[in-house]
Enzyme design. Structure first.
Site, short mmCIF file in Angstrom:
data_model
loop_
_atom_site.label_atom_id
_atom_site.label_comp_id
_atom_site.label_asym_id
_atom_site.label_seq_id
_atom_site.Cartn_x
_atom_site.Cartn_y
_atom_site.Cartn_z
N GLN A 88 0.85 -1.19 0.00
CA GLN A 88 0.00 0.00 0.00
C GLN A 88 0.88 1.24 0.00
O GLN A 88 1.63 1.48 0.96
CB GLN A 88 -0.89 -0.03 1.24
CG GLN A 88 -1.71 1.20 1.48
CD GLN A 88 -2.39 1.16 2.84
OE1 GLN A 88 -2.85 0.12 3.28
NE2 GLN A 88 -2.42 2.29 3.53
N SER B 246 1.68 6.86 2.46
CA SER B 246 2.41 7.88 3.21
C SER B 246 3.59 8.43 2.41
O SER B 246 4.22 7.72 1.61
CB SER B 246 2.92 7.31 4.53
OG SER B 246 1.85 7.00 5.39
N GLU C 24 -7.89 -0.98 6.61
CA GLU C 24 -6.65 -0.93 7.38
C GLU C 24 -6.93 -0.79 8.86
O GLU C 24 -6.32 -1.48 9.69
CB GLU C 24 -5.78 0.24 6.90
CG GLU C 24 -4.46 0.35 7.66
CD GLU C 24 -3.60 1.50 7.18
OE1 GLU C 24 -2.38 1.38 7.20
OE2 GLU C 24 -4.16 2.54 6.78
N GLU D 156 -3.27 10.97 17.33
CA GLU D 156 -3.92 12.28 17.24
C GLU D 156 -5.11 12.24 16.27
O GLU D 156 -6.18 12.79 16.56
CB GLU D 156 -2.90 13.34 16.78
CG GLU D 156 -1.81 13.65 17.80
CD GLU D 156 -0.71 12.58 17.86
OE1 GLU D 156 0.10 12.62 18.79
OE2 GLU D 156 -0.67 11.72 16.97
#
Length: 406
Positions: free
Chosen positions: A128, A131, A246, A375
């Site tokens: 995948q 990022s 995911e 976060e």
């Protein structure tokens, strides 16, 4: 909440247990030494083929795509029972858990026919590619670009933290195809051949000694428009399919991760000036805190399983579970290493069982990032569960090429 299997689920569990007792007999005990995924590729393919032949792959996938067409509970039951063994499953977890469901949800019939069966049978490995160095938590901020050239797209850019990229045959990649659109609206996803000219995967050495993550560079990589997933500009929508899968995959506690029992066993073995460490009040309090967190995680996951067993969609349990799982693993492992003093950081010898806790210590920091940072998940919980006001997002409607790079 119902903790018990239905009669049908109990029957399926018995069937799975009986099959695993024979088929997975060689995986009852952990390997004598840690084995990298690269070393384990042949064994991983072998196990995937064995499961596929027995009808234990693609358990929830539609039969039209080569799956079994069963319920999520059947898949959960199989994974629960399989986790009691040390079978090599990590190589295909991303492809079958995240990539291929995206392919058969958004891909053309030709793409489904070409890729789904081979992945399910263990013939091809997937990764995948999301990022980037400047876009981790903010996935919509990616800068890898794809430019149309006739029937092809030309991809240039860089991805990072891509698990198994160096072992993969194909990947799903989200790219920016319209820099003049707001950042969520100018994205498009493709299937990319990881062996194509211009693709370079560089493994990143981890402090654990492994190299499962990679940085991947794309230089003039050509991808046919026929390998596009979803419409041009719909990359964010397609990415959400992947991300939902995911978070389901990484939300729970890893099957062989240590828990409070490992901490109790370690504390019972360690001798201090005052006697066994487990007799110390502060040590017992830390073990109790770990136990409470472990039980809370289990009960939260049971709530999701209970919803699934009734045909309902789970709520935000996975976001909550993941925040707690990663934090608990990190704190527990850190305490275990402190308790072991110098022997906790040896790579050979040391306290029995300490290597499992070492691995947890080194992996848990990454778990607080993978599949959504703490976060991001706290924002989801705050906004979608507690109904709190959302964060200000001043760049939401700004054309991406007008946003100042960090």
């Amino acid at each position: 909440m119902d903790f018990n299997d239905t009669s049908g689920d109990a029957e399926y569990r018995d069937k799975v247990r009986a099959w695993l007792a024979t088929a997975a007999a060689d995986y009852r005990d952990p390997p004598a030494r840690p084995v990298s995924r690269g070393e384990n590729v042949p064994e991983s393919r072998k196990w995937q083929k064995v499961k596929h032949a027995a009808g234990y792959t693609g358990i929830t996938w539609p039969k039209a795509f080569g799956g079994q067409g069963l319920s999520p509970m059947h898949s959960i039951i199989f994974n629960q029972e399989q986790s009691k063994y040390h079978a090599p499953t990590e190589l295909f977890a991303i492809g079958l858990g995240m990539c291929i469901p995206t392919v058969f949800t958004h891909g053309s019939p030709a793409l489904i026919e070409r890729y789904v069966a081979k992945a399910l049978e263990g013939e091809e490995v997937w990764c995948q590619l999301f990022s980037e160095p400047s876009a981790g938590s903010d996935l919509a901020g990616i800068r890898t670009k794809a430019v149309r050239d006739g029937d092809d797209w030309v991809i240039d850019g860089q991805k990072v933290w891509t698990t198994n990229a160096h072992l993969s045959d194909f990947g799903i990649i989200v790219t920016r195809t319209d820099p003049s659109a707001p950042k969520h609206k100018g994205l498009t996803m493709f299937i990319v051949d990881m062996h194509a000219p211009g693709v370079e995967a560089r493994p990143l050495k981890q402090m654990s000694g492994g190299s499962d993550f990679n940085e991947v560079f794309f230089t003039g990589v050509r991808v046919s428009d026929s390998h596009r997933l979803g419409a041009v500009g719909d990359g964010w929508k397609v990415s959400l399919t992947t991300l939902m899968n995911e978070r389901l995959a990484v939300g729970g506690k890893p099957g062989h991760a240590p828990g409070y029992r490992d901490l109790m066993a370690l504390a019972a073995r360690i001798e201090t000036d005052m006697g066994p460490a487990i007799e110390a009040r502060d040590v017992r309090q830390r073990i109790a805190a770990t136990y409470i967190a472990d039980e809370g995680i289990k009960l939260t996951q049971m709530r999701a399983l209970s919803a699934l067993s009734k045909g309902e969609a789970p709520g935000p349990e996975q976001s909550i579970s993941k925040v707690v799982v990663a934090k608990t693993m990190q704190e527990m492992a850190a305490f275990a290493l402190d308790l072991s003093e110098a022997s906790g950081f040896t790579t050979a010898g040391g306290e029995p069982g300490i290597h499992k806790l070492q691995g947890s210590y080194m992996a848990s920091a990454g778990l607080r990032i993978a599949g959504g940072t703490d976060e991001i998940l706290r924002n989801i919980i705050a906004e979608r569960v507690l109904g709190l006001p959302g964060d200000m997002r001043p760049d939401k409607d700004t054309p991406f090429n007008e946003i100042r790079a960090a």
